[in-house]
Scaffold this motif. Sequence first.
Motif, PDB file in Angstrom:
ATOM      1  N   LEU B 271       0.839  -1.200   0.000  1.00 38.88           N
ATOM      2  CA  LEU B 271       0.000   0.000   0.000  1.00 38.88           C
ATOM      3  C   LEU B 271       0.871   1.246   0.000  1.00 38.88           C
ATOM      4  CD1 LEU B 271      -2.758   1.325   0.137  1.00 38.88           C
ATOM      5  CD2 LEU B 271      -2.727   1.082   2.592  1.00 38.88           C
ATOM      6  N   ALA B 272       1.921   1.217   0.838  1.00 41.98           N
ATOM      7  CA  ALA B 272       2.803   2.386   0.925  1.00 41.98           C
ATOM      8  C   ALA B 272       3.459   2.668  -0.416  1.00 41.98           C
ATOM      9  CB  ALA B 272       3.857   2.159   2.007  1.00 41.98           C
ATOM     10  N   TYR B 275       0.816   3.796  -3.005  1.00 42.07           N
ATOM     11  CA  TYR B 275       0.345   5.125  -2.647  1.00 42.07           C
ATOM     12  C   TYR B 275       1.394   6.174  -2.994  1.00 42.07           C
ATOM     13  CZ  TYR B 275      -1.759   8.628   0.510  1.00 42.07           C
ATOM     14  OH  TYR B 275      -2.334   9.740   1.050  1.00 42.07           O
ATOM     15  N   ILE B 529     -14.229   7.586  -7.864  1.00 42.48           N
ATOM     16  CA  ILE B 529     -14.509   6.172  -7.623  1.00 42.48           C
ATOM     17  C   ILE B 529     -15.046   5.548  -8.901  1.00 42.48           C
ATOM     18  CG2 ILE B 529     -16.040   4.609  -6.329  1.00 42.48           C
ATOM     19  CD1 ILE B 529     -15.605   6.388  -3.912  1.00 42.48           C
ATOM     20  N   ILE B 635      -6.774  -2.396  -6.083  1.00 42.51           N
ATOM     21  CA  ILE B 635      -7.454  -2.058  -4.830  1.00 42.51           C
ATOM     22  C   ILE B 635      -6.569  -1.151  -3.977  1.00 42.51           C
ATOM     23  CG2 ILE B 635      -8.399  -3.008  -2.680  1.00 42.51           C
ATOM     24  CD1 ILE B 635     -10.226  -3.646  -4.927  1.00 42.51           C
ATOM     25  N   PHE B 638      -6.862   2.231  -5.252  1.00 42.96           N
ATOM     26  CA  PHE B 638      -8.157   2.746  -4.833  1.00 42.96           C
ATOM     27  C   PHE B 638      -8.083   3.248  -3.386  1.00 42.96           C
ATOM     28  CE2 PHE B 638     -12.237   1.962  -2.740  1.00 42.96           C
ATOM     29  CZ  PHE B 638     -13.049   2.763  -3.502  1.00 42.96           C
ATOM     30  N   VAL B 639      -7.524   2.408  -2.497  1.00 48.20           N
ATOM     31  CA  VAL B 639      -7.402   2.810  -1.092  1.00 48.20           C
ATOM     32  C   VAL B 639      -6.531   4.057  -0.993  1.00 48.20           C
ATOM     33  CG1 VAL B 639      -6.558   2.119   1.177  1.00 48.20           C
ATOM     34  CG2 VAL B 639      -7.779   0.483  -0.229  1.00 48.20           C
ATOM     35  N   VAL B 642      -8.596   7.056  -1.922  1.00 50.55           N
ATOM     36  CA  VAL B 642      -9.547   7.483  -0.882  1.00 50.55           C
ATOM     37  C   VAL B 642      -8.799   8.164   0.264  1.00 50.55           C
ATOM     38  CG1 VAL B 642     -11.257   6.706   0.796  1.00 50.55           C
ATOM     39  CG2 VAL B 642     -11.239   5.720  -1.473  1.00 50.55           C
ATOM     40  N   LEU B 643      -7.659   7.583   0.648  1.00 49.24           N
ATOM     41  CA  LEU B 643      -6.849   8.194   1.700  1.00 49.24           C
ATOM     42  C   LEU B 643      -6.495   9.627   1.341  1.00 49.24           C
ATOM     43  CD1 LEU B 643      -4.221   5.492   2.733  1.00 49.24           C
ATOM     44  CD2 LEU B 643      -6.149   6.319   4.036  1.00 49.24           C
ATOM     45  N   PHE B 646      -9.360  12.057   1.442  1.00 49.52           N
ATOM     46  CA  PHE B 646      -9.751  12.434   2.796  1.00 49.52           C
ATOM     47  C   PHE B 646      -8.738  13.373   3.434  1.00 49.52           C
ATOM     48  CE2 PHE B 646     -13.322   9.795   2.685  1.00 49.52           C
ATOM     49  CZ  PHE B 646     -14.099  10.159   3.756  1.00 49.52           C
TER      50      PHE B 646
END
Lengths: 752, 752
Positions: B271-272, B275, B529, B635, B638-639, B642-643, B646
């Motif tokens: 993820l890191a 991202y 999204i 995914i 995607f995460v 969203v992060l 936000f």
Amino acid sequence: QHDERIPPETELFIKEEDPETSLYISTRLHREKQGFNQENIYFDTSPQAVRLYLLYNHWLSKVLLYFFILLDLSLAIFEEPAVFSLPIWATMLVELLCLLAFTIRLVHYAKVIPRDKFWKDPKNICIILTLVDMIIYGALKATNCYGVRWSRVLRPLLLINVTEGRQLRRAFRSIRNALPQIFYVFLLFMFSVLIFSLMALKLLGKRGLKTIDGAPYFTNYLEIVFDLYVLVTTANSPDVMMPAYNASFVFAIFFIVYILINTYIFMSVFLAVVYNNYKKYLKEEVRQLVRAKRHKMARAFAVLQEQREEGGELVVTQANWNQVVRLVRPDISNAHRELLWSVSDDKNQGSIGKVAFVQLADLLNIEVITLKSRPHPLHSLCPAFYLSAPSRLLCRIVQHRAFVIVYDLIILVNAVFIGLDEENPMIANSEWVFLALYLLEILLKLYVFEPRAFFSRHSFWNWFDTIIVISALIATIVNSAMKSSGGYTSRQILDIVFILRVLRLIRVVDSIQRFRAIINTLIRIGPMILTFGQLIIVVYYVFAMLGMELFKGKVKFFEDPNDPAKAYCGNPLLKDTAFAQLNYCKNNFNNVVSSFILLLELTVVNQCSGFATVTHISARIFFVLFHILVVIVIINIFVAFVLEAFFVEYSVDKSDLQTSLERKIEELELAVEQEKMEDNLVNAMETIDNDLGTGQSPTANKPSLMFKIASKRYRTVDALLQRMFEADLDPEDFAENDDQNGNFANPTFSSV
Amino acid sequence: QHDERIPPETELFIKEEDPETSLYISTRLHREKQGFNQENIYFDTSPQAVRLYLLYNHWLSKVLLYFFILLDLSLAIFEEPAVFSLPIWATMLVELLCLLAFTIRLVHYAKVIPRDKFWKDPKNICIILTLVDMIIYGALKATNCYGVRWSRVLRPLLLINVTEGRQLRRAFRSIRNALPQIFYVFLLFMFSVLIFSLMALKLLGKRGLKTIDGAPYFTNYLEIVFDLYVLVTTANSPDVMMPAYNASFVFAIFFIVYILINTYIFMSVFLAVVYNNYKKYLKEEVRQLVRAKRHKMARAFAVLQEQREEGGELVVTQANWNQVVRLVRPDISNAHRELLWSVSDDKNQGSIGKVAFVQLADLLNIEVITLKSRPHPLHSLCPAFYLSAPSRLLCRIVQHRAFVIVYDLIILVNAVFIGLDEENPMIANSEWVFLALYLLEILLKLYVFEPRAFFSRHSFWNWFDTIIVISALIATIVNSAMKSSGGYTSRQILDIVFILRVLRLIRVVDSIQRFRAIINTLIRIGPMILTFGQLIIVVYYVFAMLGMELFKGKVKFFEDPNDPAKAYCGNPLLKDTAFAQLNYCKNNFNNVVSSFILLLELTVVNQCSGFATVTHISARIFFVLFHILVVIVIINIFVAFVLEAFFVEYSVDKSDLQTSLERKIEELELAVEQEKMEDNLVNAMETIDNDLGTGQSPTANKPSLMFKIASKRYRTVDALLQRMFEADLDPEDFAENDDQNGNFANPTFSSV
């Protein structure tokens, strides 16, 4: 207006991690020794008070404390339901002993902090509650009544409250601070689950569908809510959807929308909220911590300051500085201290001002590796042999890139051999060849490189290699000896041999630079991961205690495969359930070890149908609570932390201070060549030693002492955190205002 | 040195989203109409070229294009294996038609871009390959040979290549750019899995353990690798561990360490990395996009510029500015245009300089809501009645906070009634009461608030309420009519009624401010999204085509519950497997709809044992590939998205430009009161209309026209992205250097 005693507790108990507190205290001691009159005394520096302080921070008293905490926690192994059963009086006695030890520690603590702060501390209540519980339980047991040792859930709180684990406290505070935000998102998430459940009830409840077990499908609202909640954890996907999907593929749309919204979007929002809050509060705490540090350094400066000439600046002389640093860090070498001084005293004035002095704490936090350019022992012993042509050729071969590649290939071949059947005698004997090859590699390297440099503290892979190879050698020899003598093979020793063999293969990773970078980052964030480990253990312990009270003995595991009760885990209620069919009987709360393993399984996949069957449907609350706390809160904070650490690695350059130290090292021509440092950050030693150790490279005109900054590795976790948020800190802010208004609070000891 | 034709294709096809391109073209048209001589022509503005350009961007041609893409993609429903079978010649004919349409679009495209760029485009190859495949397949079918329509996997690529979906292209480029980094982490991760598998083989393989099925446990290396890979997805936890755990709890440690390292740490690292790379490349792209925009605006300025006095600044006059803006955005009102001018011409000079002109594109991107303070129609029609005491009292009641609370309570009571059994006649009739209450609420609001303001474009919840209530009313009436006439209840209509009833409950969320904030953020990131939705559909489509070729007909679903073949999904190989026992038969690749649903299930939990059983063990590769691509890459992106969204919501304040617009609005006393705006960001209309619509409030001295900025809502996705990275952009950078060196590339159309 200041306390006469050593005042805010904050300044006392952080010595281990903070050079600045240590510096402050040492400064005062140093001044007293010099016979100076302390004009404005901040705290008690009488011999008695200092002795108390030193005793409190002595490593032995800390080790003892941790020993008693571990002892207290490990009592769960011996108490009912026990792994090894001990009589109640024995465990009670040990617990009393532990409580006594904690009380002594507390009294000691009370001696050094103001009385009013002491009584506000929650850990006192923990101890008293535990005592009350023990008395009640003892009385109930004596009269043969049923009693519950409810105070056992308080035990792990001692780990947070009694120890000086500031990382753990900080993590707890982060969670507490993030809770309100998480709570609102959680409410919205639950609202979404409830709405979807209602829709599912209306859409699917009346269709007369059946689950695989033949039970009515989606007819009970609370059941649906629970099933859909579990679907968010993905544990019951696709089972929960199959009956509806079999009826019509249109219903799949319902589940797809549900998973999209609740699993993907809401879980991401949870991560975002947790991450954002975590970052925000951590930043604030680190900011306060840095302010506290600077404040203490400024006070230390005020004690040491001198005016060299009339109207001149207030400064600290080199002599005073030297003595203080020697008091604070007796472990650093004279050369290292001189280097630090020359960094602080940039203009070579023989004294430093306030800004430079305040930096000292940061400078002490930078890990400087002192490289001594020692010749190889053999070079000194018999230079004729060591400098002969064959010896020099050997050195050149070992230092060649091909040598590494050859050994990487050997490791790969070894991997294939490990994978093959070791019953084959050829394969079994090949193990000796590989062991000999690995041993040869270590010996060759020791021949070429200076041994003390080879085994220096930062040569992680050298240590790793040597330990693994030597252990494997010993284990293999023991195994063979046992085999040839009695024909008996110990399973345990064989297991160890296998594990060591496989671990040896990890070595390959170090040869590929890209991998090394990732692994170094992982190693760097290791200590932080351990903090989260403690956090998880605290939560697991509490849930294990609760779980053992609620579910002990409900599900039993039978070693004997022929026992008829094995098929239903010794509980008739489980007959023909998926739980028993999948042979999950060992997933139970019958002792603390099983409980911990089960809780770990629940963290990964939250499956609890079995326990709801054997007790009551409301047992699910336990599992849902566990899921919310561990998966939604703690695991997300863990992920947030790993993310942040990787971003820091990717984006933040070396801090300014470090660069100034590096500049100075380079200026003094003491630096190890930069290009060699860059390709291997943490464990560059091996490469560097190529030049330093062999004695053949033209190092004659180089100084015999060289420095290297363990550039991306920080001595303390706080320094890493400080670096994370450095951009937001003002270097000129000495937090001096806080001195006056008195509400200067170090965040470390604010209540958890 | 510039092209004579309308040159970089980048400036042509982004009109829909970019006011700046539109501005540039309009500027030139405007000047030509004025009879100006174009001194330095950048591109062809002949009537023919402009007509071609306008036709290419006409909404009808775009709708046609999307229609043909959808048609092409939906062919999968009718081709074998089909949901609704059509003869081959029919689908082939339709596909040919689609290809023809794409070719026409391409030829059109070729007319407006330089020839050399055209031939490098990959979409041409897609069309040609598809044609070749169709011919081969047709020939094979004609001779009754076995043929595979392999070009079907190319179809979704058209969605990326032919359309102007810049978000989708950008997402693809992000993925492509992040791949090398992900790849290295993935290699390390696979290395870890392989090492652990080897260790598992050595530790557990020789112990003679059995799985629940009685098969030997952990004896085949490749099987272990696969099992441990699946364990990372948590799909087979705790089953894979149970046999070892049952043998000894020590082995649980092995699995715990494995899960900790590979599931928690490595997945976080993925993820890191994803991202971080995503952010990095997106930033670069947005930077280029902003430069391109400013460059175009600077060129437009160059066309319009005038020198008012000798040696004075080059400026654009208000008259020219007005005409250009009217050409570009005919939809905005005169008042809005005047407002924009007064923001640009801050000092009221009647002309604006370059910096102010360049801002125009950003200003046009800010959504300004024009509020017309109209009196209520009833107020105009019969003021005596509307202003009477009872009417005013009614208005005051409806506007009171208690009115909202009462209706929230009604909704909650309604929720309980929905949960109860609707067969009960009392409950069934209560539905009419609730419907009447909701209808009454809407009518009351329409009585109190000005209807056009009530149904303004931004009043999401008003629209939502009205549509839901009216639909529910219609559906309920239809349902009752059918029931009372023929005693027949349509299941479909009942379902719709139920869904509408439940959806009505969502309304409650809007009353709680904290929830509203979260939901507004989610609504704002909605368009993004959707981009990921397209991305997922592209990947799913490719895998569905592959999966259908590989697995079609292997697993069958039988509607008839009494069919003996149902127990093993029509495939004897599945007899007594978990796949058949759990009734997963409908999870198959027998048509495109099943395939999509199955792929979604695989995204959530990757369970594929059934398909490896019916075909070959190597079928697992398909599932592992799918997992890597979808879960690890998409995914995670995607995460990450969203992060990021936000964080932007949490941390970024309104952009400077927006604030200047707001300042101007306030200065001109045209603003709606601030406190009313703050409590409801997106849909404040309802509250604001309280004052504006009733005509009773003292608005007499207020201007009849008011503005409000839809503060956190951006007209385009690019504007949101630009805002995300705004901090790194220099507002004075006009990208004028790029004009000279000619390698000015808009990232939108670099190849995917």
